[in-house]
Write a protein that holds these residues in place. Structure first.
Motif, short mmCIF file in Angstrom:
data_model
loop_
_atom_site.label_atom_id
_atom_site.label_comp_id
_atom_site.label_asym_id
_atom_site.label_seq_id
_atom_site.Cartn_x
_atom_site.Cartn_y
_atom_site.Cartn_z
N LEU A 3 0.83 -1.20 0.00
CA LEU A 3 0.00 0.00 0.00
C LEU A 3 0.86 1.25 0.00
O LEU A 3 0.58 2.22 -0.70
N GLN A 4 1.91 1.23 0.80
CA GLN A 4 2.77 2.42 0.90
C GLN A 4 3.57 2.66 -0.37
O GLN A 4 3.85 3.80 -0.73
N SER A 5 3.94 1.58 -1.07
CA SER A 5 4.71 1.73 -2.31
C SER A 5 3.83 2.01 -3.52
O SER A 5 4.31 2.51 -4.54
N GLY A 6 2.54 1.67 -3.41
CA GLY A 6 1.64 1.83 -4.55
C GLY A 6 1.77 0.71 -5.57
O GLY A 6 1.14 0.76 -6.63
N ALA A 7 2.57 -0.30 -5.26
CA ALA A 7 2.76 -1.42 -6.19
C ALA A 7 1.53 -2.33 -6.21
O ALA A 7 0.87 -2.51 -5.19
N ALA A 8 1.23 -2.87 -7.37
CA ALA A 8 0.12 -3.81 -7.49
C ALA A 8 0.52 -5.14 -6.87
O ALA A 8 1.68 -5.58 -6.97
N ALA A 9 -0.42 -5.79 -6.22
CA ALA A 9 -0.16 -7.11 -5.64
C ALA A 9 0.02 -8.13 -6.75
O ALA A 9 -0.78 -8.19 -7.69
N ASP A 10 1.07 -8.93 -6.67
CA ASP A 10 1.30 -10.03 -7.60
C ASP A 10 1.72 -11.21 -6.75
O ASP A 10 2.90 -11.41 -6.47
N LEU A 11 0.73 -12.00 -6.32
CA LEU A 11 0.95 -13.03 -5.32
C LEU A 11 0.47 -14.39 -5.82
O LEU A 11 -0.42 -14.48 -6.66
N ARG A 12 1.07 -15.42 -5.26
CA ARG A 12 0.68 -16.77 -5.62
C ARG A 12 0.57 -17.63 -4.36
O ARG A 12 1.41 -17.53 -3.46
N ARG A 33 -11.61 0.67 1.58
CA ARG A 33 -11.50 0.86 0.14
C ARG A 33 -10.09 0.58 -0.38
O ARG A 33 -9.92 0.10 -1.50
N LEU A 34 -9.08 0.86 0.42
CA LEU A 34 -7.72 0.59 -0.05
C LEU A 34 -7.48 -0.92 -0.19
O LEU A 34 -6.72 -1.35 -1.08
N VAL A 35 -8.14 -1.75 0.63
CA VAL A 35 -8.03 -3.20 0.49
C VAL A 35 -8.84 -3.66 -0.72
O VAL A 35 -8.39 -4.50 -1.50
N ARG A 36 -10.03 -3.12 -0.88
CA ARG A 36 -10.84 -3.44 -2.07
C ARG A 36 -10.05 -3.17 -3.34
O ARG A 36 -10.02 -4.00 -4.26
N ASP A 37 -9.41 -2.00 -3.40
CA ASP A 37 -8.67 -1.63 -4.60
C ASP A 37 -7.44 -2.51 -4.80
O ASP A 37 -7.07 -2.82 -5.94
N LEU A 38 -6.81 -2.93 -3.69
CA LEU A 38 -5.66 -3.82 -3.78
C LEU A 38 -6.06 -5.15 -4.41
O LEU A 38 -5.36 -5.69 -5.28
N ARG A 58 -8.84 -5.74 -6.21
CA ARG A 58 -9.37 -5.50 -7.54
C ARG A 58 -8.25 -5.31 -8.57
O ARG A 58 -8.34 -5.77 -9.70
N GLY A 59 -7.18 -4.64 -8.16
CA GLY A 59 -6.11 -4.33 -9.10
C GLY A 59 -4.93 -5.29 -9.04
O GLY A 59 -3.95 -5.10 -9.78
N GLY A 60 -5.01 -6.31 -8.19
CA GLY A 60 -3.88 -7.22 -8.02
C GLY A 60 -4.02 -8.51 -8.82
O GLY A 60 -5.04 -8.75 -9.48
N ARG A 61 -3.00 -9.32 -8.74
CA ARG A 61 -2.99 -10.63 -9.39
C ARG A 61 -2.79 -11.68 -8.31
O ARG A 61 -1.75 -11.70 -7.65
N PHE A 62 -3.78 -12.54 -8.14
CA PHE A 62 -3.73 -13.59 -7.12
C PHE A 62 -3.84 -14.93 -7.84
O PHE A 62 -4.94 -15.36 -8.23
N SER A 63 -2.71 -15.57 -8.04
CA SER A 63 -2.68 -16.81 -8.83
C SER A 63 -2.58 -18.02 -7.92
O SER A 63 -2.35 -17.92 -6.71
N LEU A 77 -16.86 -8.40 -5.33
CA LEU A 77 -15.44 -8.15 -5.55
C LEU A 77 -14.74 -9.40 -6.09
O LEU A 77 -13.89 -9.31 -6.99
N CYS A 78 -15.08 -10.55 -5.55
CA CYS A 78 -14.48 -11.80 -6.03
C CYS A 78 -14.83 -12.05 -7.50
O CYS A 78 -13.99 -12.53 -8.28
N GLU A 79 -16.04 -11.74 -7.89
CA GLU A 79 -16.42 -11.88 -9.30
C GLU A 79 -15.55 -10.99 -10.18
O GLU A 79 -15.12 -11.41 -11.26
N GLU A 80 -15.29 -9.77 -9.73
CA GLU A 80 -14.44 -8.85 -10.49
C GLU A 80 -13.00 -9.35 -10.56
O GLU A 80 -12.33 -9.18 -11.59
#
Length: 248
Positions: free
Chosen positions: A33-42, A60-65, A67-72, A97-100
């Motif tokens: 959150l502090q870095s503004g980097a998108a989550a890319d997690l597996r 909202r900051l968790v929702r956006d994380l 929504r905009g991240g990659r969870f593989s 949110l999960c659907e999105e």
């Protein structure tokens, strides 16, 4: 993987408890959150998102994380939401949110923890907080059992008031109440900079030894509750109220 966001420690406590019960790893999203980097997690194990409840929804900051991240890896997503009383109709929004995000929604579990939103409410004393934590632990054990068994969290009952709180009231709360203007700092400030380090949005800078707030805030109360000198207040409402930080 257990992914958590915490302002004053409640969600960190729950995440650590679940991690111990499940033998799973925990990830604090604060650096992301502090870095503004998108989550890319597996993770090959289910995703367990542990967060506070802000105005009867995910922050909202968790929702956006999410929504905009990659969870593989695993597609299963559980939500554990700490709250002072209830989470309204947050489950419906988490499902959406999960659907999105392309995740399989497995349920939302509210966990009552000691109140810490001292902009409006009073934090409990030490003994009351201990009692609340004791009541939360069986709820978290049950959550771990469901996750371990691959079962959905039990769905709670919601009504019109819950939908109102998580819908229009949530929007109005962010529009009219989430402000930084009421934050003040007293002469008790020791210029340690802890509030700046804790702010998830990097919204605090130290100027002439005192914190100064910008125009981005999520009202997590980390700056107030984490202040070692008790120097930070939010308007007149919080003045003189005890702070609360959940134990590690």
């Amino acid at each position: 993987m257990i992914v958590y966001f915490t302002g004053t420690g409640n969600s960190r406590y729950c995440a650590a408890f679940l991690g111990e019960q499940l033998g799973d790893s925990c990830l604090d999203v604060l650096p992301l959150l502090q870095s503004g980097a998108a989550a890319d997690l597996r993770s090959e194990r289910p995703w367990v998102f542990v967060t506070p409840t802000y105005a009867w929804r995910l922050p909202r900051l968790v929702r956006d994380l999410i929504r905009g991240g990659r969870f593989s890896g695993s597609r299963d997503a559980y939500f554990v939401m700490t709250c002072g009383e209830d989470i309204g109709n947050a489950a419906a929004w988490n499902r959406r949110l999960c659907e999105e995000a392309g995740l399989r929604y497995r349920g939302t579990l509210p966990v009552v923890m000691p109140e810490n939103y001292i902009a409006l409410f009073t934090a409990p004393g030490a003994e009351e907080a201990k009692a609340i934590l004791a009541e939360a632990r069986p709820v978290l054990r049950q959550a771990a059992d469901w996750i371990r068994a691959g079962a959905d969290f039990s769905a709670g009952n919601t009504g019109g008031l819950d939908r109102l709180k998580s819908g229009p009231v949530n929007s109005l709360f962010y529009r009219f109440y989430v402000r930084t203007g009421p934050f003040t700092v007293s002469d008790a400030c020791v210029s340690c900079g802890k509030c700046q380090r804790l702010c998830p949005l990097g919204n605090i800078r130290i100027q002439e030894g005192r914190p100064v707030w910008g125009d981005r805030c999520t009202h997590c109360m980390a700056c107030i509750c984490g202040c070692p000198a008790g120097a930070i207040e939010y308007g007149r409402i919080s003045r003189g109220k005890p702070r609360y930080q959940c134990p590690e």
